[in-house]
Design a protein around this motif. Sequence first.
Motif, PDB file in Angstrom:
ATOM      1  N   ASP A 273      -4.972   2.842  -2.478  1.00 37.98           N
ATOM      2  CA  ASP A 273      -5.101   2.073  -1.234  1.00 37.98           C
ATOM      3  C   ASP A 273      -5.823   2.944  -0.208  1.00 37.98           C
ATOM      4  O   ASP A 273      -5.271   3.311   0.829  1.00 37.98           O
ATOM      5  CB  ASP A 273      -3.705   1.669  -0.749  1.00 37.98           C
ATOM      6  N   TYR A 274      -7.082   3.275  -0.526  1.00 34.65           N
ATOM      7  CA  TYR A 274      -7.847   4.244   0.265  1.00 34.65           C
ATOM      8  C   TYR A 274      -7.884   3.891   1.752  1.00 34.65           C
ATOM      9  O   TYR A 274      -7.781   4.758   2.617  1.00 34.65           O
ATOM     10  CB  TYR A 274      -9.293   4.319  -0.236  1.00 34.65           C
ATOM     11  N   GLN A 275      -8.045   2.623   2.060  1.00 38.33           N
ATOM     12  CA  GLN A 275      -8.209   2.201   3.447  1.00 38.33           C
ATOM     13  C   GLN A 275      -6.871   1.955   4.162  1.00 38.33           C
ATOM     14  O   GLN A 275      -6.859   1.692   5.364  1.00 38.33           O
ATOM     15  CB  GLN A 275      -9.055   0.919   3.520  1.00 38.33           C
TER      16      GLN A 275
ATOM     17  N   VAL B  83      -4.799  -0.610   3.763  1.00 37.48           N
ATOM     18  CA  VAL B  83      -4.750  -2.004   4.224  1.00 37.48           C
ATOM     19  C   VAL B  83      -3.872  -2.898   3.357  1.00 37.48           C
ATOM     20  O   VAL B  83      -3.572  -4.028   3.745  1.00 37.48           O
ATOM     21  CB  VAL B  83      -6.170  -2.598   4.289  1.00 37.48           C
TER      22      VAL B  83
ATOM     23  N   ARG C  16      -2.323   6.230  -0.724  1.00 39.56           N
ATOM     24  CA  ARG C  16      -3.615   6.275  -0.052  1.00 39.56           C
ATOM     25  C   ARG C  16      -4.629   7.115  -0.813  1.00 39.56           C
ATOM     26  O   ARG C  16      -5.837   6.865  -0.761  1.00 39.56           O
ATOM     27  CB  ARG C  16      -3.470   6.850   1.364  1.00 39.56           C
TER      28      ARG C  16
ATOM     29  N   ASP D 268     -13.154  -7.490   3.021  1.00 39.42           N
ATOM     30  CA  ASP D 268     -11.904  -8.085   3.489  1.00 39.42           C
ATOM     31  C   ASP D 268     -11.502  -9.282   2.635  1.00 39.42           C
ATOM     32  O   ASP D 268     -10.340  -9.406   2.226  1.00 39.42           O
ATOM     33  CB  ASP D 268     -12.019  -8.464   4.970  1.00 39.42           C
TER      34      ASP D 268
ATOM     35  N   TYR E 171     -10.253  -8.178  -0.924  1.00 40.52           N
ATOM     36  CA  TYR E 171      -8.949  -7.516  -0.882  1.00 40.52           C
ATOM     37  C   TYR E 171      -7.827  -8.505  -0.579  1.00 40.52           C
ATOM     38  O   TYR E 171      -6.712  -8.376  -1.088  1.00 40.52           O
ATOM     39  CB  TYR E 171      -8.973  -6.391   0.149  1.00 40.52           C
TER      40      TYR E 171
END
Length: 315
Positions: free
Chosen positions: A10-12, A14, A30, A288, A291
């Motif tokens: 979950d790199y971002q 979000v 992350r 967006d 995801y």
Amino acid sequence: MRLRCAVLDDYQGVASALADWSLVDATFHREHLPSRDAVVEALRDQDVVVAMRERTPFDAELFARLPSLRLLITSGMRNAAVDLDAATAAGVTVCGTGSTSGAPVELTWALILGLARHLVVENTALRSDGPWQSTLGIGLAGKTLGLLGFGKIGVQVARVARAFGMDVVAWSANLTEDRTSAEGVRLASSLEDLVAASDVLSVHLVLSDRTRGLVDASVLKSLRPTALLVNTSRAAIVDQDALVDVLMAGGIAGAGLDVFDQEPLPRGHVLRRLPNVLATPHLGYVTDGNYEVYFREAVEDIRAFLDGSPIRVLT
């Protein structure tokens, strides 16, 4: 007892906000887990794992080291990094999610246009008070776009190319003229014919035993010196070492790359430094809208599994 769920890569940061995870005890990672031992340490007590694309291989050895794992969810409905037979043998259900094809199409064109107009070089120069105009851009009108693969994404890439006034030619092993002619696209008679015709060669194949390494040294050397290569599909379709050799020798004008043999791409890797490479960190699906689909449907998969009727099961 509530299921324990790990969401990988979950790199971002979000994932927690894009779905209602209240039916599980969710942990969001992350950072990419860099080794097999790190994966086992993080996941050994998890009942559910939500994996992002093909970043983490799940094979028989890993399933054996994750005895609590009951449900593995991958974004998308295909993941070559998951051994489905091994999952079945380990009693692990594997489910997928929907996805949108528009995101990789858009990134493909971002790379083509960025390469053709030398945007990185010119933007860097502008920001650093460097020379005002130092490159000569490549106009796309009248040029030939070669599509290696003509599925859902390839078709959409072709439609954009035609809007730019490009000629489009496509090839894959089972592609027919009926499919290409319906889109105003020529069918190449062979891979060699496709490569010879292409000013821009863009890869849109599924990774399989047949396509792995398909774009090898001989194919790369057959591209004209002014050609651009773009790969937003799967890294293993293109021989990365051979590509580096061709780029360093100036055998082609440039490459736009979103996928790599090792991800994250190691610090100091030559592909991070070559001036004729425009590279992005596997962003093809990172939007967006995509995801929202991934994580909403991952939670739907978990709920269906808890209800005893799994959905979107991969076999």
